[in-house]
Every structure is written in C-alpha cells, then in structure tokens.
Motif scaffolding. Structure first.
Motif, short mmCIF file in Angstrom:
data_model
loop_
_atom_site.label_atom_id
_atom_site.label_comp_id
_atom_site.label_asym_id
_atom_site.label_seq_id
_atom_site.Cartn_x
_atom_site.Cartn_y
_atom_site.Cartn_z
N VAL A 55 4.55 -3.47 -9.84
CA VAL A 55 3.54 -4.08 -8.98
C VAL A 55 3.68 -3.49 -7.59
CG1 VAL A 55 2.71 -6.22 -7.94
CG2 VAL A 55 3.53 -6.23 -10.30
N ALA A 56 2.62 -2.81 -7.17
CA ALA A 56 2.57 -2.24 -5.82
C ALA A 56 1.83 -3.23 -4.94
CB ALA A 56 1.85 -0.90 -5.84
N SER A 57 2.47 -3.68 -3.87
CA SER A 57 1.80 -4.58 -2.94
C SER A 57 1.78 -3.92 -1.57
CB SER A 57 2.49 -5.94 -2.89
OG SER A 57 3.82 -5.81 -2.47
N ALA A 58 0.64 -4.09 -0.91
CA ALA A 58 0.47 -3.50 0.42
C ALA A 58 0.03 -4.59 1.38
CB ALA A 58 -0.56 -2.39 0.37
N ALA A 67 -3.72 0.15 12.56
CA ALA A 67 -3.01 -0.71 11.61
C ALA A 67 -1.91 0.05 10.87
CB ALA A 67 -3.99 -1.28 10.60
N SER A 68 -0.87 -0.69 10.51
CA SER A 68 0.18 -0.11 9.67
C SER A 68 0.13 -0.77 8.30
CB SER A 68 1.55 -0.27 10.32
OG SER A 68 1.90 -1.64 10.38
N ILE A 69 0.56 -0.01 7.29
CA ILE A 69 0.58 -0.50 5.92
C ILE A 69 2.02 -0.50 5.43
CG2 ILE A 69 -0.20 -0.12 3.55
CD1 ILE A 69 -2.57 1.47 4.71
N GLU A 70 2.47 -1.66 5.00
CA GLU A 70 3.80 -1.78 4.40
C GLU A 70 3.61 -1.81 2.88
OE1 GLU A 70 6.56 -1.55 6.20
OE2 GLU A 70 5.29 -1.41 7.97
N LEU A 71 4.12 -0.79 2.21
CA LEU A 71 4.00 -0.68 0.76
C LEU A 71 5.34 -1.06 0.14
CD1 LEU A 71 2.55 0.30 -1.86
CD2 LEU A 71 3.43 2.58 -1.32
N VAL A 72 5.30 -1.97 -0.82
CA VAL A 72 6.50 -2.37 -1.55
C VAL A 72 6.15 -2.35 -3.04
CG1 VAL A 72 8.21 -4.19 -1.98
CG2 VAL A 72 7.33 -3.82 0.34
N VAL A 73 6.96 -1.63 -3.82
CA VAL A 73 6.75 -1.56 -5.26
C VAL A 73 7.92 -2.26 -5.93
CG1 VAL A 73 6.36 -0.04 -7.23
CG2 VAL A 73 5.55 0.66 -4.96
N ARG A 74 7.60 -3.20 -6.82
CA ARG A 74 8.63 -3.98 -7.52
C ARG A 74 8.52 -3.78 -9.02
NH1 ARG A 74 10.60 -7.52 -3.67
NH2 ARG A 74 9.19 -8.00 -1.96
N ASN A 75 9.65 -3.93 -9.68
CA ASN A 75 9.65 -3.84 -11.14
C ASN A 75 9.37 -5.23 -11.73
OD1 ASN A 75 12.05 -5.28 -10.94
ND2 ASN A 75 13.36 -3.53 -11.43
N TRP A 82 10.64 0.85 -4.67
CA TRP A 82 10.15 1.81 -3.67
C TRP A 82 9.55 1.00 -2.52
CZ3 TRP A 82 10.70 6.64 -2.29
CH2 TRP A 82 9.82 7.19 -1.37
N SER A 83 9.76 1.48 -1.30
CA SER A 83 9.08 0.90 -0.15
C SER A 83 8.85 2.00 0.87
CB SER A 83 9.88 -0.26 0.45
OG SER A 83 11.09 0.21 0.98
N PRO A 178 14.19 6.22 -17.08
CA PRO A 178 14.90 5.14 -17.77
C PRO A 178 16.33 5.03 -17.24
CG PRO A 178 14.29 6.92 -19.30
CD PRO A 178 13.81 7.31 -17.95
N GLY A 179 16.77 3.81 -17.01
CA GLY A 179 18.13 3.58 -16.56
C GLY A 179 18.36 3.79 -15.08
N VAL A 180 17.33 4.19 -14.34
CA VAL A 180 17.45 4.39 -12.89
C VAL A 180 16.70 3.24 -12.22
CG1 VAL A 180 16.95 5.90 -10.93
CG2 VAL A 180 17.63 6.89 -13.13
N SER A 181 17.36 2.55 -11.29
CA SER A 181 16.81 1.31 -10.74
C SER A 181 15.73 1.50 -9.68
CB SER A 181 17.93 0.45 -10.16
OG SER A 181 18.57 1.13 -9.11
N VAL A 182 15.52 2.72 -9.20
CA VAL A 182 14.49 2.98 -8.19
C VAL A 182 13.63 4.16 -8.64
CG1 VAL A 182 15.85 2.08 -6.27
CG2 VAL A 182 16.02 4.50 -6.86
N LEU A 183 12.47 4.28 -8.03
CA LEU A 183 11.61 5.44 -8.29
C LEU A 183 12.19 6.65 -7.57
CD1 LEU A 183 8.10 3.78 -7.85
CD2 LEU A 183 9.19 4.45 -9.99
N THR A 184 12.11 7.81 -8.21
CA THR A 184 12.63 9.05 -7.63
C THR A 184 11.50 9.80 -6.94
OG1 THR A 184 14.30 9.23 -9.35
CG2 THR A 184 13.79 11.23 -8.12
N ASN A 185 11.66 10.02 -5.64
CA ASN A 185 10.70 10.80 -4.88
C ASN A 185 10.95 12.27 -5.20
OD1 ASN A 185 9.25 12.24 -2.99
ND2 ASN A 185 10.06 11.14 -1.23
N VAL A 186 10.01 12.88 -5.93
CA VAL A 186 10.20 14.28 -6.33
C VAL A 186 9.53 15.24 -5.34
CG1 VAL A 186 8.22 14.37 -7.90
CG2 VAL A 186 10.19 15.80 -8.35
#
Length: 193
Positions: A55-58, A67-75, A82-83, A178-186
């Motif tokens: 779930v991506a919430s902004a 304006a600023s946007i705070e993005l938070v992604v939750r599992n 990710w934030s 899989p098995g990694v708790s955060v999203l990887t910024n590639v």
C-alpha cells in the motif's frame, strides 16, 4: 503651449487616463487572484495498491505551489518498506497545480496511472565491461552502491518491480525481493520530458 496643455488638448487623453486606471485596477486584481491561488493550501492524502500486496500512501501538505509529498509504502503487515519525500513542483504531472482538487487529480495519476507495476526482468541488460546498463536512447542510472553483479542478479530473477515518477524526466525503480524486508532501489530510468 506647454506639453501638459498639448496632452490635455488631445481628445483621447482623458479616455487614456481612465483606461490606464482601469487597466491598473484589472492588473492589480489579477495579481491578487494569482497570489491567492499560489497561496492555496493543498492538504491531500491518497492510497494506492502497488505490486498487489503493498500500500503506497501519499500525504501532500503546504501551499499548492510549493507542496511537499510524503510517500510511505507498507507491506501487508503494516511495515514500512519504502519512504521518500518529494517536492510536487519537481515531479512530472504536477505543473500548474493550483488547488486541492487539481492536486488530488495529479496525485491520483502519480500513484496510479503513472506508476509502472512490472518486473525486474524488464530492466535493461548491463553488458560485461560497460559502465552502465544499455538502455538505448533513455539511459538507466543505477543506484549508487548497486554493482553490475547485483543488478544483473535482480534483472534475471524477474522479481516484482514498481517504477514511479521521481522527477520531471525519470522514474525510480524499486524491486521487491523474497525474504528482504524493504524494497531495493535499483536506479532511475530516464524518459522524454
């Protein structure tokens, strides 16, 4: 005859004066209206599902023009994976946003239509010996610290990946492993801006 007398003798001079006053009044009103629109507050929040289980919430805050946007992604268990914080003015699709309604539309596009749910298999190949991936006309800029071996492992594994707009001319690509708790910024993919 003095210059003042000559100007006063012209038949259109009084009309020009009142027209000038009218023009100044209209310009003043227009400037006040545009200053008021620039100062409009944009307090908007939105959520979107990414990669079927995130779930991506902004949350947008501040005057619309800055304006600023705070993005938070939750599992699925509410952990942050990710934030990031972005200035709306620096993102493609947010040009000319003047009120909360138009900010809501831009934010919906940013989180929804413009975000690309795909897989890391779509990343451009990084040939042996090359400095960066071969993305043709629109370069892919690998995140600092991501080696060619790590990049190619992620690419060939074909993991779920989300790429979202991070500027006027690029998207940021995040890989879900899989098995990694955060999203990887590639890294970031450029696009025509």
């Amino acid at each position: 005859m003095t210059i003042h007398a000559r100007l006063a003798a012209l038949p259109t001079f009084p009309g020009a004066i009142s027209g000038g006053v009218m023009l100044a009044a209209v310009l003043g009103f227009t400037l006040a209206a545009s200053t008021s629109a620039m100062a409009a507050e944009c307090e908007v929040s939105m959520e979107q599902t990414w990669l079927s289980d995130l779930v991506a919430s902004a949350q947008v805050s501040g005057p619309c023009a800055s304006a600023s946007i705070e993005l938070v992604v939750r599992n699925g268990v509410d952990d942050v994976v990710w934030s990031a914080s972005h200035a709306a003015a620096n993102l493609f699709g947010f040009d000319g946003v003047a009120d909360a309604d138009s900010m809501g539309v831009a934010l919906g596009d940013w989180l929804g239509d413009y975000a690309d749910n795909s897989s890391s298999g779509r990343l451009p190949e990084w040939p042996e010996g090359a400095d960066m991936p071969d993305a043709g006309e629109f370069p892919f800029y690998v995140e600092e610290g991501v080696s060619r071996d790590v990049y190619e492992t992620l690419r060939t594994a074909d993991y779920p990946m989300i790429c979202y707009i991070q500027g006027h001319e690029s998207t940021l690509c995040l890989v879900q492993q899989p098995g990694v708790s955060v999203l990887t910024n590639v890294g970031a993919q450029s696009f025509p801006g």
